[in-house]
Design a protein around this motif. Structure first.
Motif, PDB file in Angstrom:
ATOM      1  N   LEU A  90      41.980  39.809  32.795  1.00 43.37           N
ATOM      2  CA  LEU A  90      40.973  38.907  33.340  1.00 43.37           C
ATOM      3  C   LEU A  90      41.526  38.109  34.504  1.00 43.37           C
ATOM      4  O   LEU A  90      42.695  37.706  34.495  1.00 43.37           O
ATOM      5  CB  LEU A  90      40.487  37.926  32.273  1.00 43.37           C
ATOM      6  N   GLU A  91      40.672  37.872  35.500  1.00 38.58           N
ATOM      7  CA  GLU A  91      40.910  36.847  36.509  1.00 38.58           C
ATOM      8  C   GLU A  91      39.967  35.698  36.207  1.00 38.58           C
ATOM      9  O   GLU A  91      38.790  35.916  35.863  1.00 38.58           O
ATOM     10  CB  GLU A  91      40.636  37.378  37.917  1.00 38.58           C
ATOM     11  N   VAL A  92      40.471  34.462  36.357  1.00 39.37           N
ATOM     12  CA  VAL A  92      39.731  33.298  35.895  1.00 39.37           C
ATOM     13  C   VAL A  92      39.598  32.270  37.013  1.00 39.37           C
ATOM     14  O   VAL A  92      40.597  31.900  37.642  1.00 39.37           O
ATOM     15  CB  VAL A  92      40.440  32.649  34.685  1.00 39.37           C
ATOM     16  N   ASP A  93      38.375  31.820  37.244  1.00 40.63           N
ATOM     17  CA  ASP A  93      38.090  30.680  38.120  1.00 40.63           C
ATOM     18  C   ASP A  93      37.494  29.570  37.260  1.00 40.63           C
ATOM     19  O   ASP A  93      36.618  29.830  36.430  1.00 40.63           O
ATOM     20  CB  ASP A  93      37.065  31.030  39.205  1.00 40.63           C
ATOM     21  N   VAL A  94      37.946  28.346  37.471  1.00 40.58           N
ATOM     22  CA  VAL A  94      37.410  27.203  36.724  1.00 40.58           C
ATOM     23  C   VAL A  94      37.212  26.033  37.679  1.00 40.58           C
ATOM     24  O   VAL A  94      38.099  25.722  38.483  1.00 40.58           O
ATOM     25  CB  VAL A  94      38.380  26.754  35.596  1.00 40.58           C
ATOM     26  N   GLU A  95      36.064  25.405  37.592  1.00 41.98           N
ATOM     27  CA  GLU A  95      35.830  24.122  38.237  1.00 41.98           C
ATOM     28  C   GLU A  95      35.548  23.094  37.152  1.00 41.98           C
ATOM     29  O   GLU A  95      34.938  23.425  36.124  1.00 41.98           O
ATOM     30  CB  GLU A  95      34.661  24.203  39.215  1.00 41.98           C
TER      31      GLU A  95
END
Length: 809
Positions: free
Chosen positions: A740-745
């Motif tokens: 997985l690649e993960v982006d979080v804001e």
């Protein structure tokens, strides 16, 4: 090898630059550039620019005999003293007899010195390292003339490039020299090129040994010691250039000058004498230079930036703005050391760690050593070697999580080579199958215990280095799902390391299988008689690493559908390993007995391996051990532990695994305050002499990633250790196990957006910060994706190649 997509959003606020108002006055103020093979420290002087050079294969010595044929004869008596007599002091003494020679040292290549002829008062000076482009720059005005420099080390073309310009015609006049700390000669090779040739020592004693002749050169034409060659060639615009007979390039009245530098050594493999001829080295350098110069500066620069950004721009981190972010880097660091808050500096430090790994570890190069690839001493601290009882491993903790999987590959090369040397060491020292490596290693892949009979067994005789390094092989598979890598590269090395441990394990009086002799790296305990020793049986770290390696080998056997018989043998041994002990303070014991610690605040956190970087200790599976690990960490810190930069980084990662974001952040700040140089290199501490070790840089970057995303406990945890001070921000491009690649804001401590990009099919458990639940999950086409809940986790089935966006109220 896993290929990740490049992040789509570039970080531009705050700017990703280290910058300064003045030249470097010492090495630890200079700025590093590198391509994994060729490194330089750029000082940015006004009257003289100095670039200190390194080449990754330039070491002292050559392949050497590490065998101590008597070692194995002492093993039965050593085990008897430990298991039957419990005479740990005698065991400590006897362990000296199972040591071999010290390893060799990583060497500096030399210097480029550019001496300028210019007049006028210097104003508006600035030097910088741009992490977005991997360009080191210098700019200032002398009188009314603006002078600029740009330096980069290109992995695309394997050249160091130095560009000098002025805004006034004919204003550049200078002399260029090549020098080395080793015996060398420098001579012209045409009107615009000079060559430096030399030879390294045949042997260098470690810097911590006091000997009468620590550096030995062999001056014969066919003598021992590695040859090296460096060539520097110039392209001049609008002026004249000449080469002096003494080996200096002289530039007169130019508009611009571009220098191209190549380097080569006679290294031809870890098991071969480094005896490539001087002619071969000359041809290698000449060929690289000719290819680079035919392309020209602009093409080389564009290729360098493109190659670098394919790696660097995968991850973006924004921790908000800081009041001092417009200040030079050294002033920002000084302010933090006086108590100022600057989380934007931590974001810069995070990305600097990624930059340094890209610059010091590329496919086909050597692994990053204790100083990456940057070293200016013939006898560097701890030989600038591979210290594999924590430091080399810490160098690569960030590789998978921080989306630099390709940079992991030099470590795998090292493992393949060490497993060859380690087979002989396993047989000669222990009479075992498989392969083993102890706590120190060099270019020649020495896997035997060093010390020459005088090294402290608590560090020299620790023999779990190879088994620990195997964790990196499994982790690459866990993140990438690359079955071919697991089958062809990882599992054969892992299996041989497990074979060694199967043979090495012995039965103790409780019927457990344990390691003996055993140490907890570099720490000593106090015996019942009040004496000191470091040698016993079954240290907590030994058992944790053994448990992990056996577990991973069993899992690999299942994935690949091979070696069921061997997996069964491992499972039987696994069931007989002792459980970690909980001591009188409620702490996780460091040894198999609840010994009093000689140094309760020791820098190593070895017994906490199962918490991090391992995954044996988790809140859900082992809550009692988790609490005991926490107590151990607290006791370490109460007694002054975490006193080195790399140790602070480990502490931060441990707190992150414990879900304590504020404490993890506190120790990141401690690292900046007490273990960071002006150029943001990690230091042992701020005591003189200042000693650089790059592991703290890498470990801190890994720790920050661990605060934001974790994926080790059969779940994906989003913002598992978010400090209160990071009130809002975002990260894009971190990686998680399962492909997985993960982006979080986030804002006010809660996720506002999560985007997951799946590289594999899989069912995932998502644990969100403070029990958050999404209101919707959509794929990249905007279609709603079904999900369920399980124990407060989001259960989401994902498909390869799809993106999943989680929305929140």
């Amino acid at each position: 090898m896993y290929q990740a997509r490049t992040a789509r959003v570039l970080q531009d606020k705050p700017p990703l630059k280290l910058w300064y108002r003045q030249p470097a006055t010492q090495w630890l103020e200079a700025l590093p550039v590198g391509n994994g093979h060729l490194g330089a420290m750029v000082h940015g002087g006004i009257s003289e620019e100095v670039l200190q050079l390194n080449e990754d294969t330039l070491w002292s010595g050559e392949p050497y005999d590490t065998d101590n044929p008597d070692a194995v004869t002492h093993l039965p008596e050593l085990r008897r003293l430990i298991l039957e007599e419990r005479d740990y002091v005698a065991a400590q003494e006897l362990a000296h007899r199972m040591q071999g020679p010290y390893n060799e040292s990583y060497q500096p290549l030399g210097y480029v010195r550019l001496k300028f002829e210019q007049r006028g008062e210097v104003q508006a000076y600035q030097r910088a390292l741009d992490l977005n482009t991997a360009l080191a720059t210098v700019q200032y005005k002398a009188g009314d003339i603006l002078f600029s420099r740009e330096v980069f080390s290109s992995a695309a073309d394997d050249l160091l490039v130095i560009r000098l310009t002025s805004d006034t015609p004919h204003a550049l006049s200078l002399t260029a020299h090549l020098e080395s700390l080793h015996p060398f000669t420098c001579a012209p090779a045409g009107s615009n090129k000079i060559r430096m040739t030399g030879r390294c020592p045949r042997h260098v004693d470690p810097d911590y040994l006091s000997t009468s002749d620590p550096v030995i050169y062999d001056h014969g034409e066919d003598g021992h010691g590695m040859r090296f060659e460096t060539q520097l060639q110039a392209m001049v615009e609008g002026g004249r250039i000449s080469a002096d007979v003494d080996g200096a390039l002289r530039v007169e009245n130019a508009h611009a000058v571009t220098f191209f530098l190549s380097a080569a050594t006679s290294y031809r493999g870890f098991a071969s004498r480094p005896d490539l001829s001087a002619h071969v080295l000359e041809q290698q350098c000449t060929t690289r230079l000719a290819a680079g110069m035919s392309k020209g500066y602009e093409v080389l620069r564009a290729a360098h930036i493109n190659d670098y950004q394919q790696l660097f721009q995968r991850v973006t981190l924004d921790l908000g703005t800081s009041d001092g972010q417009e200040l030079p880097t050294d002033e920002r660091l000084a302010a933090v050391q006086k108590g100022a808050s600057d989380d934007a500096l931590l974001a810069l430090y995070f990305q600097y760690g990624r930059y340094l790994l890209i610059a010091s570890s590329r496919p086909g190069t050597q692994s990053a050593n204790l100083q990456g690839i940057w070293n200016d001493h013939v006898r560097p601290a701890w030989s600038s070697n591979y210290t594999i009882n924590i430091n080399t491993q810490m160098n690569y903790w960030l590789a998978e999580t921080c989306n630099l999987a390709e940079c992991h590959s030099p470590l795998f090369d090292l493992l393949e080579e060490a497993s060859v040397s380690g087979e002989r060491t396993a047989q000669v020292y222990y009479g075992c199958r498989g392969w083993v490596a102890h706590h120190n290693m060099d270019l020649w892949r020495n896997t035997a215990p060093v010390g020459n009979g005088s090294g402290g067994p608590q560090w020299a005789n620790w023999n779990m280095g190879g088994a620990w390094l195997c964790q990196h092989l499994w982790e690459h598979y866990a993140f990438s799902g690359d079955r071919s890598f697991l089958s062809q590269r990882a599992y054969p090395i892992m299996k041989k390391a497990a074979q060694f441990l199967l043979d090495f394990l012995v039965e103790d009086k409780q019927g457990h299988l344990t390691t003996c002799p055993s140490t907890a790296p570099e720490n000593l305990f106090i015996t019942e008689s009040g004496e000191l020793s470091g040698v016993s049986a079954g240290s907590t770290m030994d058992i944790a690493i053994t448990h992990e390696l056996f577990t991973h080998c069993i899992a690999a056997s299942q994935v690949l559908d091979i070696d069921q018989g061997f997996a069964h043998e491992l499972a039987q041994a696994l069931a007989r390993l002792p459980q970690p002990g909980i001591g009188s303070y409620g702490q996780l014991q460091e040894w198999n007995e609840d010994f009093a610690e000689h140094e309760p605040g020791h820098r190593h956190m070895s017994h906490l391996y199962g918490l991090y970087p391992g995954e044996q200790i988790t809140l859900e599976k082992t809550p009692e051990l988790l609490q005991a690990a926490r107590k151990s960490l607290e006791r370490r810190l109460e007694h002054g532990g975490g006193g080195t930069g790399w140790s602070q980084a480990w502490v931060s990662a441990l707190w992150a695994r414990l879900g304590e974001g504020d404490l993890a952040h506190e120790h990141m700040i401690q690292l900046l305050k007490y273990s960071t140089a002006a150029n943001l290199f990690d230091l042992i501490d701020l005591q003189s002499p200042l000693i650089f070790q790059i592991d703290g840089n890498f470990g801190a970057t890994a720790a920050i990633a661990e605060m934001l995303v974790q994926s080790h406990a059969d779940e994906l945890a989003i913002l598992p250790a978010l400090p209160h001070t990071w009130n809002e921000g975002y990260v894009r491009g971190l990686r998680a196990r399962g492909g997985l690649e993960v982006d979080v804001e986030w804002n006010n401590g809660h996720a506002t957006s999560v985007v997951l990009r799946a590289e594999q099919d899989g069912r995932f458990l998502l644990r969100l910060h403070q029990g958050q639940q999404p209101v919707s999950i959509k794929d990249q086409s905007g279609q709603q994706v079904p999900w369920t809940s399980e124990r407060g986790r989001v259960v989401l089935v994902m498909q390869h190649g799809k993106n999943y966006a989680l929305s929140f109220r």
